[in-house]
Design a protein around this motif. Structure first.
Motif, PDB file in Angstrom:
ATOM      1  N   TYR A 186      29.247  42.439  49.642  1.00 53.54           N
ATOM      2  CA  TYR A 186      29.093  42.347  48.188  1.00 53.54           C
ATOM      3  C   TYR A 186      28.243  41.133  47.819  1.00 53.54           C
ATOM      4  N   PHE A 187      28.595  39.975  48.406  1.00 59.69           N
ATOM      5  CA  PHE A 187      27.862  38.762  48.055  1.00 59.69           C
ATOM      6  C   PHE A 187      26.404  38.853  48.494  1.00 59.69           C
ATOM      7  N   ASN A 188      26.163  39.331  49.714  1.00 59.31           N
ATOM      8  CA  ASN A 188      24.784  39.434  50.203  1.00 59.31           C
ATOM      9  C   ASN A 188      23.933  40.321  49.301  1.00 59.31           C
ATOM     10  N   TYR A 189      24.524  41.424  48.859  1.00 57.55           N
ATOM     11  CA  TYR A 189      23.786  42.349  47.984  1.00 57.55           C
ATOM     12  C   TYR A 189      23.471  41.680  46.640  1.00 57.55           C
ATOM     13  N   SER A 212      36.332  38.619  54.361  1.00 56.40           N
ATOM     14  CA  SER A 212      36.247  39.985  54.861  1.00 56.40           C
ATOM     15  C   SER A 212      34.809  40.459  54.881  1.00 56.40           C
ATOM     16  N   ILE A 213      34.564  41.512  55.664  1.00 55.97           N
ATOM     17  CA  ILE A 213      33.218  42.082  55.756  1.00 55.97           C
ATOM     18  C   ILE A 213      32.773  42.610  54.405  1.00 55.97           C
ATOM     19  N   ASN A 214      33.679  43.268  53.669  1.00 52.02           N
ATOM     20  CA  ASN A 214      33.302  43.781  52.349  1.00 52.02           C
ATOM     21  C   ASN A 214      32.851  42.653  51.433  1.00 52.02           C
ATOM     22  N   ARG A 215      33.564  41.524  51.473  1.00 50.31           N
ATOM     23  CA  ARG A 215      33.189  40.385  50.628  1.00 50.31           C
ATOM     24  C   ARG A 215      31.785  39.897  51.005  1.00 50.31           C
ATOM     25  N   ILE A 216      31.510  39.827  52.314  1.00 49.59           N
ATOM     26  CA  ILE A 216      30.180  39.411  52.767  1.00 49.59           C
ATOM     27  C   ILE A 216      29.122  40.376  52.252  1.00 49.59           C
ATOM     28  N   ILE A 230      31.140  43.199  40.003  1.00 50.50           N
ATOM     29  CA  ILE A 230      29.789  42.691  39.745  1.00 50.50           C
ATOM     30  C   ILE A 230      28.772  43.391  40.640  1.00 50.50           C
ATOM     31  N   TYR A 231      29.151  43.627  41.889  1.00 53.07           N
ATOM     32  CA  TYR A 231      28.292  44.372  42.816  1.00 53.07           C
ATOM     33  C   TYR A 231      27.943  45.748  42.253  1.00 53.07           C
ATOM     34  N   GLU A 232      28.948  46.447  41.751  1.00 53.59           N
ATOM     35  CA  GLU A 232      28.719  47.796  41.220  1.00 53.59           C
ATOM     36  C   GLU A 232      27.842  47.771  39.967  1.00 53.59           C
ATOM     37  N   PHE A 233      28.027  46.746  39.138  1.00 54.46           N
ATOM     38  CA  PHE A 233      27.179  46.611  37.949  1.00 54.46           C
ATOM     39  C   PHE A 233      25.717  46.377  38.346  1.00 54.46           C
ATOM     40  N   SER A 240      37.422  36.624  43.411  1.00 51.41           N
ATOM     41  CA  SER A 240      38.244  37.529  44.205  1.00 51.41           C
ATOM     42  C   SER A 240      37.391  38.713  44.638  1.00 51.41           C
ATOM     43  N   ILE A 241      37.788  39.401  45.695  1.00 51.78           N
ATOM     44  CA  ILE A 241      36.996  40.521  46.189  1.00 51.78           C
ATOM     45  C   ILE A 241      36.906  41.645  45.154  1.00 51.78           C
ATOM     46  N   ASP A 242      37.969  41.843  44.359  1.00 52.94           N
ATOM     47  CA  ASP A 242      37.935  42.890  43.328  1.00 52.94           C
ATOM     48  C   ASP A 242      36.897  42.571  42.252  1.00 52.94           C
ATOM     49  N   LYS A 243      36.824  41.298  41.874  1.00 53.82           N
ATOM     50  CA  LYS A 243      35.862  40.886  40.858  1.00 53.82           C
ATOM     51  C   LYS A 243      34.441  40.955  41.422  1.00 53.82           C
TER      52      LYS A 243
END
Length: 328
Positions: A8-11, A2-6, A158-161, A151-154
């Motif tokens: 999060y990972f990119n950030y 998903s775009i959100n997963r992309i 980590i993104y938010e942290f 998983s996207i939730d996990k």
């Protein structure tokens, strides 16, 4: 994906890479404040990523040689270091304090350099602490690989942290875009049964492909040109929502083409075509109103729009007599 997963990972990848580079550069200048901060940062990151229960041993016992973090529950002792050498690890393993933790596993975390070469080494381990170089040496690439598999939730956790810890200084403010709107519209259509509703002059298109020396990109154009009529209908509907909306979308795609040509980065026509697709995707992902699409759906819709822009004479040079065509 998903775009959100992309996103999060990119950030996460960007921030960890920047932190790694800064630690490396500042270490060469003997500025070690980032190293000190990194102990607590990586303690929390590893706890989130691997469900460890790490504590900073230096909080209760200042400057413990060879050990920075400890997990009493999982019996782990961890050293966080910007020095990635065999000598560094062997020096740690030789410390007398390891005699007090002979039931623990030692983990080495490199926060500034790739540690692949270390994993292939054998190490002197006089205190016989549990340590397997292949599995127990971590670096940024390994951590990112594990983040990618979450998983996207996990990933979001980590993104938010990391966002809280390392800030938003490099974030781009997201705004609504008409480009994202038309992508959102296309993504909701059943595109599998589309039949060409406008009679496109394939000879004219082939002439433009040949004139611009498009080889590999010609396959993309051939695959997606049948959607030209469908895009035309969607643009007509889209323009009912406001003046110049479809024109703005096409000019945005054209703008990316001109920008790439001006920069002179894409001398090869096929690479230029692919770069336009890439830049359009980046614009959509940076739009506030972009819905959560799969990577495949985003790729499909962007290819449709870029090929349509090619046929409409918005990108690439037109040979003499080229006519975007057209009988309805």
């Amino acid at each position: 994906m998903s775009i959100n997963r992309i996103e999060y990972f990119n950030y996460i990848e960007e921030k960890l890479s920047i932190l790694s580079t800064r630690i490396n550069n500042r270490g060469k200048l003997n500025i070690l404040d980032a190293n000190l901060h990194s102990e607590n940062f990586y303690m929390e990151l590893l706890n989130l990523l691997y469900d460890f229960k790490l504590e900073n041993l230096n909080t209760s016992n200042q400057n413990v040689e060879g050990i920075d973090l400890i997990d009493y529950k999982n019996k782990l002792i961890i050293q966080v270091s910007s020095t990635t050498t065999k000598q560094k690890i062997e020096s740690s393993l030789s410390k007398d304090i390891f005699k007090s933790y002979n039931e623990y596993k030692f983990v080495f975390v490199s926060i500034a350099n790739n540690a692949d070469n270390l994993r292939r080494n054998n190490f002197k381990n006089p205190n016989k602490v549990s340590f397997n170089p292949k599995n127990d040496i971590y670096d940024i690439p390994r951590i990112l690989k594990d983040v990618f598999a979450l998983s996207i939730d996990k990933q979001k956790q980590i993104y938010e942290f990391i966002r809280k810890e390392l800030g938003d200084s490099l974030d781009i403010v997201k705004l609504d875009s008409d480009l994202a709107n038309i992508i959102n519209i296309l993504s909701k259509e059943n595109l599998s049964n589309i039949k060409q509703s406008i009679n496109i002059d394939s000879f004219q298109i082939d002439k433009k492909i040949e004139y611009n020396k498009l080889n590999l990109a010609s396959f993309i154009i051939e695959d997606y040109k049948i959607y030209n009529g469908h895009v035309e209908k969607k643009y007509i509907e889209f323009d009912k929502l406001g003046v110049n909306k479809s024109f703005a979308v096409l000019q945005t795609i054209r703008g990316k083409y001109i920008e790439l040509c001006t920069n002179g980065k894409c001398q090869n026509a096929d690479i230029l075509f692919l770069e336009i697709i890439k830049k359009v995707k980046e614009l959509i992902l940076a739009s506030k109103n972009c819905i959560d699409l799969s990577f495949e759906m985003l790729e499909l819709c962007v290819n449709i729009l870029v090929v349509d822009a090619f046929i409409r004479c918005k990108i690439f040079k037109n040979p003499e007599g080229y006519n975007y065509v057209i009988t309805r």
